[in-house]
Design a protein around this motif. Structure first.
Motif, PDB file in Angstrom:
ATOM      1  N   VAL A 194      24.199  25.704  -1.304  1.00 48.82           N
ATOM      2  CA  VAL A 194      24.502  24.890  -0.125  1.00 48.82           C
ATOM      3  C   VAL A 194      26.007  24.724   0.064  1.00 48.82           C
ATOM      4  N   PHE A 206      27.117  19.634  -0.733  1.00 51.15           N
ATOM      5  CA  PHE A 206      27.110  20.127   0.636  1.00 51.15           C
ATOM      6  C   PHE A 206      28.537  20.367   1.071  1.00 51.15           C
ATOM      7  N   CYS A 208      28.663  21.648   6.182  1.00 53.18           N
ATOM      8  CA  CYS A 208      27.331  21.776   6.795  1.00 53.18           C
ATOM      9  C   CYS A 208      27.386  21.238   8.211  1.00 53.18           C
ATOM     10  N   LEU A 226      16.972  20.023   7.151  1.00 61.76           N
ATOM     11  CA  LEU A 226      16.971  20.350   5.727  1.00 61.76           C
ATOM     12  C   LEU A 226      15.620  19.945   5.171  1.00 61.76           C
ATOM     13  N   SER A 253      28.234  14.189  -0.541  1.00 60.57           N
ATOM     14  CA  SER A 253      28.654  15.189   0.449  1.00 60.57           C
ATOM     15  C   SER A 253      27.601  15.448   1.521  1.00 60.57           C
ATOM     16  N   LEU A 254      26.405  14.877   1.339  1.00 51.62           N
ATOM     17  CA  LEU A 254      25.387  15.008   2.393  1.00 51.62           C
ATOM     18  C   LEU A 254      25.900  14.408   3.702  1.00 51.62           C
ATOM     19  N   CYS A 272      27.098  16.394   6.699  1.00 51.33           N
ATOM     20  CA  CYS A 272      26.154  17.037   7.633  1.00 51.33           C
ATOM     21  C   CYS A 272      25.886  16.062   8.772  1.00 51.33           C
TER      22      CYS A 272
END
Ligand SMILES: *[C@@H]1O[C@H](CO)[C@@H](O)[C@H](O)[C@H]1NC(C)=O
Ligand SMILES: *[C@@H]1O[C@H](CO)[C@@H](O)[C@H](O)[C@H]1NC(C)=O
Ligand SMILES: *[C@@H]1O[C@H](CO)[C@@H](O)[C@H](O)[C@H]1NC(C)=O
Ligand SMILES: *[C@@H]1O[C@H](CO)[C@@H](O)[C@H](O)[C@H]1NC(C)=O
Ligand SMILES: *[C@@H]1O[C@H](CO)[C@@H](O)[C@H](O)[C@H]1NC(C)=O
Ligand SMILES: *[C@@H]1O[C@H](CO)[C@@H](O)[C@H](O)[C@H]1NC(C)=O
Ligand SMILES: *[C@@H]1O[C@H](CO)[C@@H](O)[C@H](O)[C@H]1NC(C)=O
Length: 405
Positions: free
Chosen positions: A244, A270, A273, A279, A294-295, A298
């Motif tokens: 990812v 991530f 993104c 996802l 780090s999500l 997105c």
């Protein structure tokens, strides 16, 4: 004198254009005859049975194939450009070479027949742009000599819904869509080849195959990938963090659901993104002590499905509260515990589906949820929730259509 000269000139002109017309129509007739011959050669080599009589009007005595069922020609030169035998129910062993003899044929729609074969071809020139062989009877490995590499204008190849076990198919940089879903691909040669040669691919679908083993590859060479679907396989081991992390910014849909992936989702990084919208990691064996921070990169994420895994954290409300475009959140059937965080109510303006069922949540539904004006479906079943949130919070939700609390 002048007028005689002029008259001769005119006569010459008329005679000349007449001979061009004759020449033109001769050429047209000749090419039509060639197309008739090529299609008849295809019928002979590739069609063993035609139980529905779809090809009844295909005959070598025709002067042109353009009125035949399934055959489409260009208006200007009358050459065959498209063959559409979709759902014709024709049975046979496909010989693509015969079709490659048609110089203007670019669209091949053979969906819903019983063609077998391996896409191999002896011809070196291929002008196909679209090949749809989905829902046929292809059951052999896709041969390397099929050399779709020579199809340097091929944009889309669909061989979904066959029984292909794998193979060493090669394709060139023109390919944008490759649909291999619903086959029996168990050898990972194709996956490895595809992921390291995906240059311009937008869509790659390996869903519902028999891939096993660890996902070794990354998407770093897939600079233009939008949709990646590896769902319904038996891939296992950890999802590499770099999978990812190094993914292209173009990625929109990543579906790894229904596999046997393990490992902690917290270790996924991530990267960029930027375009990620869906996802889906559901139905795996992922553990998780938290979501990776780090999500939050997105920002366009609309659907996050990590249901039916073995996650065991408390919901990171602050992190999820940053995903301002989240519409569907599935965290069902995990080992999540603690209280439902009030911050989750902060994304309520967009949230449509929230499934927290089958966990170990305690407490009630925070009052911030009363702002969930867009919530259509709420599933809180099979938890240890308590309190009067049903009558206070849930009953005030204006748009709720489905409520399993
Ligand atoms: C491939 O064909 C199937 C029908 O057999 C269709 O459902 C699917 O959308 C097609 N794939 C692509 C990428 O168009
Ligand atoms: C499908 O392909 C297999 C293997 O090529 C062949 O044996 C079988 O007869 C085909 N099925 C039909 C219905 O033609
Ligand atoms: C992949 O193929 C499956 C089965 O054909 C289909 O249901 C799914 O929507 C496809 N995935 C994508 C991202 O197009
Ligand atoms: C990953 O690599 C291992 C060792 O080289 C190999 O056995 C396995 O098949 C690979 N997995 C995939 C999905 O390519
Ligand atoms: C993200 O998606 C938009 C809209 O589909 C597209 O125009 C843009 O090129 C994509 N970004 C990347 C980096 O591919
Ligand atoms: C998934 O992995 C576990 C542990 O490695 C194993 O016991 C189980 O059989 C696997 N399940 C499937 C469906 O492959
Ligand atoms: C995620 O994948 C599972 C299994 O393929 C599917 O049932 C589910 O609908 C998907 N979730 C979303 C939100 O698309």
């Amino acid at each position: 004198m002048e007028s005689i000269c002029y008259l001769t000139f005119l006569v010459k002109l008329v005679v000349c254009s007449f001979c061009f017309m004759v020449l033109g129509s001769d050429a047209r007739q000749l090419s039509s005859q060639n197309d008739v011959a090529a299609l008849m050669a295809f019928k002979k080599s590739s069609v063993d049975a035609d139980p529905n009589g779809f090809l009844n009007d295909w005959s070598s005595s025709s002067s042109s194939p353009c009125s035949w069922k399934g055959v489409f020609c260009a208006l200007n030169d009358g050459r065959v450009t498209r063959l559409d035998l979709a759902n014709a129910g024709v049975i046979g062993r496909l010989h693509l070479s015969d079709l490659m003899a048609l110089p203007s044929l670019t669209q091949l729609h053979l969906h819903g027949n019983l063609f077998s074969g391996d896409l191999s071809s002896t011809t070196r020139f291929c002008r196909f742009e679209t090949i749809d062989l989905s829902a046929n009877n292809l059951s052999e490995p896709l041969a390397a000599q099929s050399s779709l590499l020579s199809c340097n204008r091929l944009v889309s190849l669909n061989v979904s819904r066959n029984s292909i076990p794998g193979g060493s198919l090669k394709f060139g940089p023109s390919l944008l869509q490759l649909d291999l879903s619903r086959n029996r691909i168990s050898d990972s040669t194709l996956l490895t080849y595809t992921l390291s040669n995906c240059q311009n691919l937008n869509l790659l679908n390996f869903s519902d195959n028999k891939l096993t083993g660890k996902l070794n590859d990354t998407l770093s060479s897939c600079k233009n990938l939008w949709d990646l679907d590896l769902s319904y396989n038996q891939l296992s081991g950890e999802i590499p963090a770099s999978f990812v992390m190094d993914s292209p910014a173009s990625l929109r849909v990543v579906d790894l659901s229904h596999n046997n992936f393990t490992g902690d989702v917290l270790s996924l990084e991530f990267g960029n993104c930027r375009n990620l919208s869906v996802l889906n990691l559901s139905h795996n064996s992922l553990s998780g002590t938290g979501f990776p921070a780090s999500l939050a990169n997105c920002q366009l994420l609309e659907t996050l499905d990590i249901g039916r895994n073995a996650l065991s954290f408390r919901i990171p409300g602050v992190l999820l509260g940053k995903l301002k475009n989240l519409r569907r959140l599935y965290l069902d059937h995990n080992h999540l515990s603690g209280e439902i965080p009030p911050e989750l109510g902060h994304i309520c303006g967009t949230l449509e589906v929230l499934d927290l069922s089958g966990n170990q949540f305690v407490g009630g539904l925070p009052s911030t949820f009363a702002l969930c004006s867009s919530l259509l479906s709420l599933n809180l079943g099979n938890n240890q929730l308590s309190g009067d949130f049903l009558s206070t919070v849930v009953s005030s939700l204006p748009s709720l259509r489905e409520n399993t609390s």
